[in-house]
Design a protein around this motif. Structure first.
Motif, PDB file in Angstrom:
ATOM      1  N   VAL A 121       0.856  -1.190   0.000  1.00 35.30           N
ATOM      2  CA  VAL A 121       0.000   0.000   0.000  1.00 35.30           C
ATOM      3  C   VAL A 121       0.893   1.241   0.000  1.00 35.30           C
ATOM      4  N   VAL A 122       0.756   2.081  -1.027  1.00 41.53           N
ATOM      5  CA  VAL A 122       1.579   3.285  -1.158  1.00 41.53           C
ATOM      6  C   VAL A 122       0.676   4.511  -1.090  1.00 41.53           C
ATOM      7  N   ASP A 123       0.782   5.263   0.000  1.00 37.54           N
ATOM      8  CA  ASP A 123      -0.045   6.461   0.188  1.00 37.54           C
ATOM      9  C   ASP A 123       0.634   7.360   1.209  1.00 37.54           C
ATOM     10  N   ASP A 124       0.637   8.667   0.964  1.00 44.15           N
ATOM     11  CA  ASP A 124       1.325   9.578   1.880  1.00 44.15           C
ATOM     12  C   ASP A 124       0.503   9.911   3.121  1.00 44.15           C
ATOM     13  N   GLU A 125      -0.771   9.503   3.161  1.00 46.48           N
ATOM     14  CA  GLU A 125      -1.615   9.775   4.328  1.00 46.48           C
ATOM     15  C   GLU A 125      -1.593   8.589   5.280  1.00 46.48           C
ATOM     16  N   LEU A 126      -1.177   8.858   6.516  1.00 49.51           N
ATOM     17  CA  LEU A 126      -1.084   7.811   7.526  1.00 49.51           C
ATOM     18  C   LEU A 126      -2.422   7.117   7.747  1.00 49.51           C
ATOM     19  N   GLY A 127      -3.504   7.899   7.810  1.00 51.94           N
ATOM     20  CA  GLY A 127      -4.823   7.321   8.056  1.00 51.94           C
ATOM     21  C   GLY A 127      -5.239   6.335   6.982  1.00 51.94           C
ATOM     22  N   LEU A 165      -1.299  -1.205  -4.255  1.00 52.22           N
ATOM     23  CA  LEU A 165      -2.302  -0.139  -4.227  1.00 52.22           C
ATOM     24  C   LEU A 165      -1.531   1.176  -4.191  1.00 52.22           C
ATOM     25  N   LEU A 166      -1.633   1.968  -5.248  1.00 50.61           N
ATOM     26  CA  LEU A 166      -0.748   3.123  -5.443  1.00 50.61           C
ATOM     27  C   LEU A 166      -1.533   4.430  -5.532  1.00 50.61           C
ATOM     28  N   ASP A 167      -1.269   5.331  -4.581  1.00 49.05           N
ATOM     29  CA  ASP A 167      -1.904   6.647  -4.588  1.00 49.05           C
ATOM     30  C   ASP A 167      -1.298   7.511  -5.697  1.00 49.05           C
ATOM     31  N   ILE A 168      -2.107   8.365  -6.300  1.00 52.14           N
ATOM     32  CA  ILE A 168      -1.610   9.215  -7.388  1.00 52.14           C
ATOM     33  C   ILE A 168      -0.877  10.440  -6.852  1.00 52.14           C
ATOM     34  N   VAL A 225      -1.204  -3.409 -10.504  1.00 52.47           N
ATOM     35  CA  VAL A 225      -1.197  -2.134  -9.782  1.00 52.47           C
ATOM     36  C   VAL A 225      -2.587  -1.513  -9.880  1.00 52.47           C
ATOM     37  N   ILE A 226      -3.125  -1.145  -8.716  1.00 49.82           N
ATOM     38  CA  ILE A 226      -4.421  -0.466  -8.650  1.00 49.82           C
ATOM     39  C   ILE A 226      -4.170   0.953  -8.176  1.00 49.82           C
ATOM     40  N   MET A 227      -4.566   1.946  -8.980  1.00 48.50           N
ATOM     41  CA  MET A 227      -4.345   3.345  -8.642  1.00 48.50           C
ATOM     42  C   MET A 227      -5.458   3.853  -7.732  1.00 48.50           C
ATOM     43  N   MET A 228      -5.118   4.821  -6.867  1.00 45.98           N
ATOM     44  CA  MET A 228      -6.090   5.427  -5.954  1.00 45.98           C
ATOM     45  C   MET A 228      -5.945   6.952  -6.012  1.00 45.98           C
ATOM     46  N   SER A 229      -7.077   7.655  -5.877  1.00 43.46           N
ATOM     47  CA  SER A 229      -7.004   9.115  -5.837  1.00 43.46           C
ATOM     48  C   SER A 229      -8.296   9.686  -5.284  1.00 43.46           C
ATOM     49  N   GLY A 230      -8.155  10.811  -4.556  1.00 42.41           N
ATOM     50  CA  GLY A 230      -9.330  11.494  -4.037  1.00 42.41           C
ATOM     51  C   GLY A 230      -9.862  12.544  -4.979  1.00 42.41           C
ATOM     52  N   ALA A 247      -1.748   0.148 -15.273  1.00 45.97           N
ATOM     53  CA  ALA A 247      -2.626   0.006 -14.107  1.00 45.97           C
ATOM     54  C   ALA A 247      -3.829  -0.866 -14.480  1.00 45.97           C
ATOM     55  N   GLN A 248      -4.239  -1.732 -13.551  1.00 49.02           N
ATOM     56  CA  GLN A 248      -5.356  -2.627 -13.849  1.00 49.02           C
ATOM     57  C   GLN A 248      -6.697  -2.055 -13.410  1.00 49.02           C
ATOM     58  N   ALA A 249      -6.678  -1.119 -12.471  1.00 47.81           N
ATOM     59  CA  ALA A 249      -7.933  -0.539 -11.994  1.00 47.81           C
ATOM     60  C   ALA A 249      -7.666   0.820 -11.383  1.00 47.81           C
ATOM     61  N   PHE A 250      -8.747   1.561 -11.157  1.00 48.94           N
ATOM     62  CA  PHE A 250      -8.650   2.906 -10.593  1.00 48.94           C
ATOM     63  C   PHE A 250      -9.733   3.045  -9.530  1.00 48.94           C
ATOM     64  N   LEU A 251      -9.323   3.306  -8.274  1.00 53.68           N
ATOM     65  CA  LEU A 251     -10.274   3.477  -7.180  1.00 53.68           C
ATOM     66  C   LEU A 251     -10.315   4.939  -6.757  1.00 53.68           C
ATOM     67  N   GLU A 252     -11.526   5.477  -6.660  1.00 54.81           N
ATOM     68  CA  GLU A 252     -11.697   6.867  -6.243  1.00 54.81           C
ATOM     69  C   GLU A 252     -11.968   6.927  -4.744  1.00 54.81           C
ATOM     70  N   LYS A 253     -11.219   7.782  -4.044  1.00 55.18           N
ATOM     71  CA  LYS A 253     -11.435   7.963  -2.605  1.00 55.18           C
ATOM     72  C   LYS A 253     -12.664   8.844  -2.368  1.00 55.18           C
ATOM     73  N   PRO A 254     -13.358   8.662  -1.249  1.00 50.98           N
ATOM     74  CA  PRO A 254     -13.130   7.633  -0.228  1.00 50.98           C
ATOM     75  C   PRO A 254     -13.490   6.247  -0.756  1.00 50.98           C
ATOM     76  N   ILE A 255     -12.658   5.263  -0.418  1.00 49.48           N
ATOM     77  CA  ILE A 255     -12.812   3.905  -0.932  1.00 49.48           C
ATOM     78  C   ILE A 255     -13.635   3.085   0.055  1.00 49.48           C
ATOM     79  N   THR A 256     -14.722   2.509  -0.433  1.00 52.31           N
ATOM     80  CA  THR A 256     -15.530   1.651   0.425  1.00 52.31           C
ATOM     81  C   THR A 256     -14.859   0.283   0.535  1.00 52.31           C
ATOM     82  N   MET A 257     -15.141  -0.433   1.628  1.00 57.99           N
ATOM     83  CA  MET A 257     -14.548  -1.751   1.826  1.00 57.99           C
ATOM     84  C   MET A 257     -14.938  -2.702   0.696  1.00 57.99           C
ATOM     85  N   GLN A 258     -16.197  -2.608   0.261  1.00 60.29           N
ATOM     86  CA  GLN A 258     -16.669  -3.497  -0.797  1.00 60.29           C
ATOM     87  C   GLN A 258     -15.893  -3.282  -2.094  1.00 60.29           C
TER      88      GLN A 258
END
Length: 261
Positions: A6-12, A50-53, A77-82, A97-108
């Motif tokens: 998991v690659v993201d600069d936000e600790l939370g 899981l890679l944050d943009i 690699v799955i990209m993430m961004s808010g 990248a195989q997929a793109f998830l938009e934050k906030p990301i639901t568990m499902q």
């Protein structure tokens, strides 16, 4: 189960995703920057990333390109961004990248994307390319606009409104090249101009970054450096706004000083 990085600069975000994925039985490694991600990719050989943009040192798309060009994109690699855009998603997909998830990301959504990523074959590793020599470039900012400029007519607008499409002005559009407004009572006006010109003959990403940088610097100066008022004005959450300003290299201290003057 799988090893997931998991690659993201936000600790939370790192803590939340790590907890969810660990509960599913996965081994999770976390990185707060692209530099740490490079090290962990070599050390733990993740089955999925899981890679944050938007990150402070190197953005996720650039890191994805780096892995693709050097033949290291051997895992999904799955990209993430808010605050990602369709253009960003398309660009990331183009580079593997195989997929793109938009934050906030639901568990499902998270678990579905991870499951699908782990069942798909890993992208084919690109043949290594010769080393790319990178030059250190000083970011272009809208600082020059703080000298106070009016009567600036956007070359783009002059071509679109009331102009002859076959005889429009074709002189180069230079970002930051503004016309100086005349002094008022011996004092030059302060604050960024609401009209600025930009160089358009360059990649979309660079032009967009320069526009967004000038846009946020204008509103910060206009709102006296208040992040709360700028967030309300621009429609962004404070957290996303702060991350965006850091990514664009906007000097918050300078904006407050400019507003005070």
């Amino acid at each position: 189960m799988a090893t997931i990085l998991v690659v993201d600069d936000e600790l939370g975000i790192r803590a939340l995703l790590s907890e969810i994925l660990s509960d599913e039985g996965h081994a999770v490694e976390v990185a707060e920057s692209a530099a740490k991600a490079r090290i962990l990719r070599e050390q733990c050989k993740p089955d999925l990333v899981l890679l944050d943009i938007w990150m402070p040192d190197v953005d996720g798309v650039t890191l994805l390109k780096e892995w693709s060009a050097s033949g290291q994109l051997t895992m999904p690699v799955i990209m993430m961004s808010g605050h990602g855009t369709i253009d960003t998603a398309v660009e990331a997909t183009k580079f593997g990248a195989q997929a793109f998830l938009e934050k906030p990301i639901t568990m499902q959504k998270l678990l579905r994307a991870v499951e699908q990523g782990l069942t798909k074959p890993a992208p084919r590793a690109a043949a290594p390319t010769p080393p790319v020599h990178l030059a250190t470039v000083t970011p272009i900012t809208a600082a020059s606009s703080y000298a106070g400029m009016n009567n600036v007519v956007s070359p783009v607008r002059s071509e679109l409104v009331g102009g002859d499409a076959h005889h429009h002005h074709t002189s180069p559009i230079t970002y930051g090249s503004m016309q100086q407004a005349p002094a008022m009572n011996g004092h030059a006006p302060s604050g960024p101009s609401h009209e600025q010109s930009f160089e358009l003959d360059r990649p979309l990403r660079e032009a967009r970054d320069d526009f967004e940088r000038a846009y946020f610097e204008f509103h910060l100066a206009r709102e006296g450096g208040s992040m709360t008022r700028v967030a309300e004005k621009t429609g962004l959450e404070r957290t996303h706004l702060y991350r965006k300003l850091k990514q664009l290299g906007v000097d918050l201290g300078r904006s407050k000083k400019t507003a005070a003057n």
